[in-house]
Design a protein around this motif. Sequence first.
Motif, PDB file in Angstrom:
ATOM      1  N   PRO A 159       0.830  -1.212   0.000  1.00 58.70           N
ATOM      2  CA  PRO A 159       0.000   0.000   0.000  1.00 58.70           C
ATOM      3  C   PRO A 159       0.863   1.259   0.000  1.00 58.70           C
ATOM      4  N   VAL A 160       0.382   2.296  -0.654  1.00 63.24           N
ATOM      5  CA  VAL A 160       1.075   3.581  -0.642  1.00 63.24           C
ATOM      6  C   VAL A 160       0.329   4.526   0.292  1.00 63.24           C
ATOM      7  N   GLY A 161       1.065   5.402   0.948  1.00 62.57           N
ATOM      8  CA  GLY A 161       0.452   6.360   1.860  1.00 62.57           C
ATOM      9  C   GLY A 161      -0.222   5.677   3.035  1.00 62.57           C
ATOM     10  N   ASP A 162      -1.135   6.403   3.667  1.00 65.97           N
ATOM     11  CA  ASP A 162      -1.932   5.829   4.750  1.00 65.97           C
ATOM     12  C   ASP A 162      -3.347   6.371   4.661  1.00 65.97           C
ATOM     13  N   SER A 163      -4.159   6.083   5.659  1.00 61.31           N
ATOM     14  CA  SER A 163      -5.577   6.444   5.585  1.00 61.31           C
ATOM     15  C   SER A 163      -5.784   7.954   5.497  1.00 61.31           C
ATOM     16  N   ALA A 164      -4.853   8.747   6.014  1.00 63.10           N
ATOM     17  CA  ALA A 164      -4.995  10.204   5.914  1.00 63.10           C
ATOM     18  C   ALA A 164      -4.885  10.671   4.470  1.00 63.10           C
ATOM     19  N   ASP A 165      -4.131   9.945   3.645  1.00 65.44           N
ATOM     20  CA  ASP A 165      -3.961  10.328   2.244  1.00 65.44           C
ATOM     21  C   ASP A 165      -5.210  10.059   1.411  1.00 65.44           C
ATOM     22  N   THR A 166      -6.017   9.110   1.839  1.00 66.97           N
ATOM     23  CA  THR A 166      -7.223   8.751   1.081  1.00 66.97           C
ATOM     24  C   THR A 166      -8.501   9.194   1.787  1.00 66.97           C
ATOM     25  N   ASP A 167      -8.345  10.026   2.801  1.00 62.22           N
ATOM     26  CA  ASP A 167      -9.490  10.527   3.559  1.00 62.22           C
ATOM     27  C   ASP A 167     -10.444  11.303   2.647  1.00 62.22           C
ATOM     28  N   LEU A 168     -11.744  11.134   2.866  1.00 59.88           N
ATOM     29  CA  LEU A 168     -12.744  11.771   2.009  1.00 59.88           C
ATOM     30  C   LEU A 168     -13.586  12.805   2.756  1.00 59.88           C
ATOM     31  N   THR A 169     -12.970  13.468   3.731  1.00 58.77           N
ATOM     32  CA  THR A 169     -13.659  14.559   4.417  1.00 58.77           C
ATOM     33  C   THR A 169     -14.076  15.648   3.435  1.00 58.77           C
ATOM     34  N   CYS A 170     -13.369  15.751   2.322  1.00 53.57           N
ATOM     35  CA  CYS A 170     -13.720  16.758   1.306  1.00 53.57           C
ATOM     36  C   CYS A 170     -15.177  16.629   0.865  1.00 53.57           C
ATOM     37  N   LEU A 171     -15.737  15.418   0.933  1.00 54.50           N
ATOM     38  CA  LEU A 171     -17.117  15.211   0.482  1.00 54.50           C
ATOM     39  C   LEU A 171     -18.137  15.863   1.407  1.00 54.50           C
ATOM     40  N   THR A 172     -17.683  16.289   2.600  1.00 52.67           N
ATOM     41  CA  THR A 172     -18.600  16.954   3.528  1.00 52.67           C
ATOM     42  C   THR A 172     -18.619  18.462   3.337  1.00 52.67           C
ATOM     43  N   GLU A 173     -17.769  18.976   2.449  1.00 53.72           N
ATOM     44  CA  GLU A 173     -17.779  20.416   2.186  1.00 53.72           C
ATOM     45  C   GLU A 173     -19.129  20.797   1.575  1.00 53.72           C
ATOM     46  N   PRO A 174     -19.837  21.748   2.180  1.00 53.41           N
ATOM     47  CA  PRO A 174     -21.179  22.070   1.685  1.00 53.41           C
ATOM     48  C   PRO A 174     -21.193  22.893   0.413  1.00 53.41           C
ATOM     49  N   TRP A 243     -16.075  14.049  -7.864  1.00 54.69           N
ATOM     50  CA  TRP A 243     -16.918  15.226  -8.146  1.00 54.69           C
ATOM     51  C   TRP A 243     -18.364  14.783  -8.348  1.00 54.69           C
ATOM     52  N   VAL A 244     -18.569  13.690  -9.076  1.00 54.82           N
ATOM     53  CA  VAL A 244     -19.920  13.145  -9.266  1.00 54.82           C
ATOM     54  C   VAL A 244     -20.486  12.684  -7.925  1.00 54.82           C
ATOM     55  N   VAL A 245     -19.658  12.003  -7.125  1.00 53.81           N
ATOM     56  CA  VAL A 245     -20.097  11.525  -5.818  1.00 53.81           C
ATOM     57  C   VAL A 245     -20.549  12.691  -4.947  1.00 53.81           C
ATOM     58  N   TRP A 246     -19.775  13.757  -4.914  1.00 55.08           N
ATOM     59  CA  TRP A 246     -20.113  14.936  -4.095  1.00 55.08           C
ATOM     60  C   TRP A 246     -21.455  15.516  -4.525  1.00 55.08           C
ATOM     61  N   ARG A 247     -21.650  15.662  -5.811  1.00 51.23           N
ATOM     62  CA  ARG A 247     -22.919  16.212  -6.314  1.00 51.23           C
ATOM     63  C   ARG A 247     -24.096  15.310  -5.960  1.00 51.23           C
ATOM     64  N   ASN A 248     -23.894  14.002  -6.032  1.00 46.80           N
ATOM     65  CA  ASN A 248     -24.986  13.061  -5.789  1.00 46.80           C
ATOM     66  C   ASN A 248     -25.301  12.880  -4.310  1.00 46.80           C
ATOM     67  N   SER A 249     -24.364  13.218  -3.437  1.00 46.25           N
ATOM     68  CA  SER A 249     -24.519  12.890  -2.023  1.00 46.25           C
ATOM     69  C   SER A 249     -25.422  13.849  -1.264  1.00 46.25           C
ATOM     70  N   ASP A 250     -25.709  15.021  -1.824  1.00 45.32           N
ATOM     71  CA  ASP A 250     -26.516  16.008  -1.108  1.00 45.32           C
ATOM     72  C   ASP A 250     -27.104  16.980  -2.122  1.00 45.32           C
ATOM     73  N   ALA A 251     -28.407  17.228  -2.010  1.00 43.50           N
ATOM     74  CA  ALA A 251     -29.056  18.152  -2.940  1.00 43.50           C
ATOM     75  C   ALA A 251     -28.498  19.563  -2.827  1.00 43.50           C
ATOM     76  N   GLN A 252     -27.865  19.876  -1.688  1.00 44.98           N
ATOM     77  CA  GLN A 252     -27.284  21.199  -1.491  1.00 44.98           C
ATOM     78  C   GLN A 252     -25.929  21.343  -2.194  1.00 44.98           C
ATOM     79  N   HIS A 253     -25.352  20.226  -2.652  1.00 46.47           N
ATOM     80  CA  HIS A 253     -24.048  20.255  -3.308  1.00 46.47           C
ATOM     81  C   HIS A 253     -24.240  20.594  -4.781  1.00 46.47           C
TER      82      HIS A 253
END
Length: 471
Positions: A159-174, A243-253
């Motif tokens: 594996p390359v990197g660690d879990s912090a490198d693949t973290d998806l907190t970005c998807l919670t940006e409103p 980008w598609v995931v972010w748009r699909n995850s919340d109508a506010q996105h």
Amino acid sequence: MALRTRQDIWRIDEWDPILVWYARAVREMQTRPIADPTSWRYQAAIHEYRRAFDPLQQPADVAPAAAEQRRFWSQCQHSSWYFLPWHRWYLYYFEQIVAATVVQLGGPEGWALPYWNYSDATNPDARSLAPEFWAETMPDGSPNALRVEDRNFGNDGAPVGDSADTDLTCLTEPEYTADATGGSPGFGGPKTRFSHGGGPVGALEATPHGAMHVAVGGWLGGFNTAGLDPLFWCHHANIDRLWVVWRNSDAQHVDPADPDWLDMTFGFHDATGAVVTKRIGDCVDTTALDYEYAVTSDPSLPPAPLESVQITEAPMVKRIPEMVGASDRPIELTTQPTSTEVAVTAPTGPGLESLEAPGATPPRVYINIENITGQGHPRRYSVFVNDVFAGILPMFGVAEATNETDEHPGGGLQYRLDATKAVQQLQAAGNWDPTTMRVTFVPDDKQVGLESMSEAPEPRFQVGRVSVYFA
């Protein structure tokens, strides 16, 4: 016309025809001269090109005319709200060129670019390179064009990197677009004009995008060489998918409705080598471009439980960010942890007004790491508030952001880390002093070890200032 489906590399069979034909097409494109828009090196040069740093340069190279280079090379958009749409068009025409090459070689029509889903919590191998990218030969015994020797990590299957490198907190940006100053980095980055790099980095562009560029390293670690690695295109297909995931995850996105974003245009070449000029507003729906992704559900992981600490997630309230503290001198980042103390004061302007509003919730806390400069391949740092992890600095593109150009002054990168949860954890444990914040930068041990074996001088980086904002 049926949609092409971009597949998860780890969810197809080993040496599936998708990857067999990808390798064959790469090998063919690598034989074409650099001035051919459908060649491997020309496509990589669209991202960035500096001959002095071209590992594949040949004395017989005949480059395109200077005017063509100015229009089509070194065009990648970074630290910008154009980051996602520019790369979508870039991948779209690259995919067309590969698909046409597959047909030319006798393969099937409709080839689609696969994606590397390194954040898949259901796959224990997700952060490893698929075997096709590090095998030395293809099933027929011929050399494997998908393997690149100049990778720092990954060619051993680990594996390359660690879990912090693949973290998806970005998807919670409103919101897609960053706050103008100090607060949220936005999912897609700050409003800019043409931006080849430098300045605030959007949440998705920082992590996992920049983090995985640096985690693999080698050619993938620099703007100038990233596109030479076949893995680059699969990495960016996943970023495009998110980008598609972010748009699909919340109508506010929702994407920006600003004409400055929708009507911005960029130039590319299609599979025939013809020039095309494309508008951002015409690429926001992938189905309009005749492709889709195999999976677009939200892959976010729940946060790891904190022992004996309960953290409440305050609802996001839009506020005007206010700076409440800043360091007073530059900070050198080397191979050892480095700390700086920031005096924090109570808000007195827009921050105070929003806190005093009826029903106001506690502010979100953002750490701005400003004017990060340096040369050499980027090094990844973890950032701690006091002793609590707050995020990472991948620093992909730091050298490019340091160099002064016609497009930017060379002021370096800026990361905005949401430290709200770190502060809440410190408060819950009784370890929070509201008047002082200690920010510590800890280098990645694996990268430090790699540098110690290199003959190149140790890269050194500097942070111009650390500021704290309430929003």
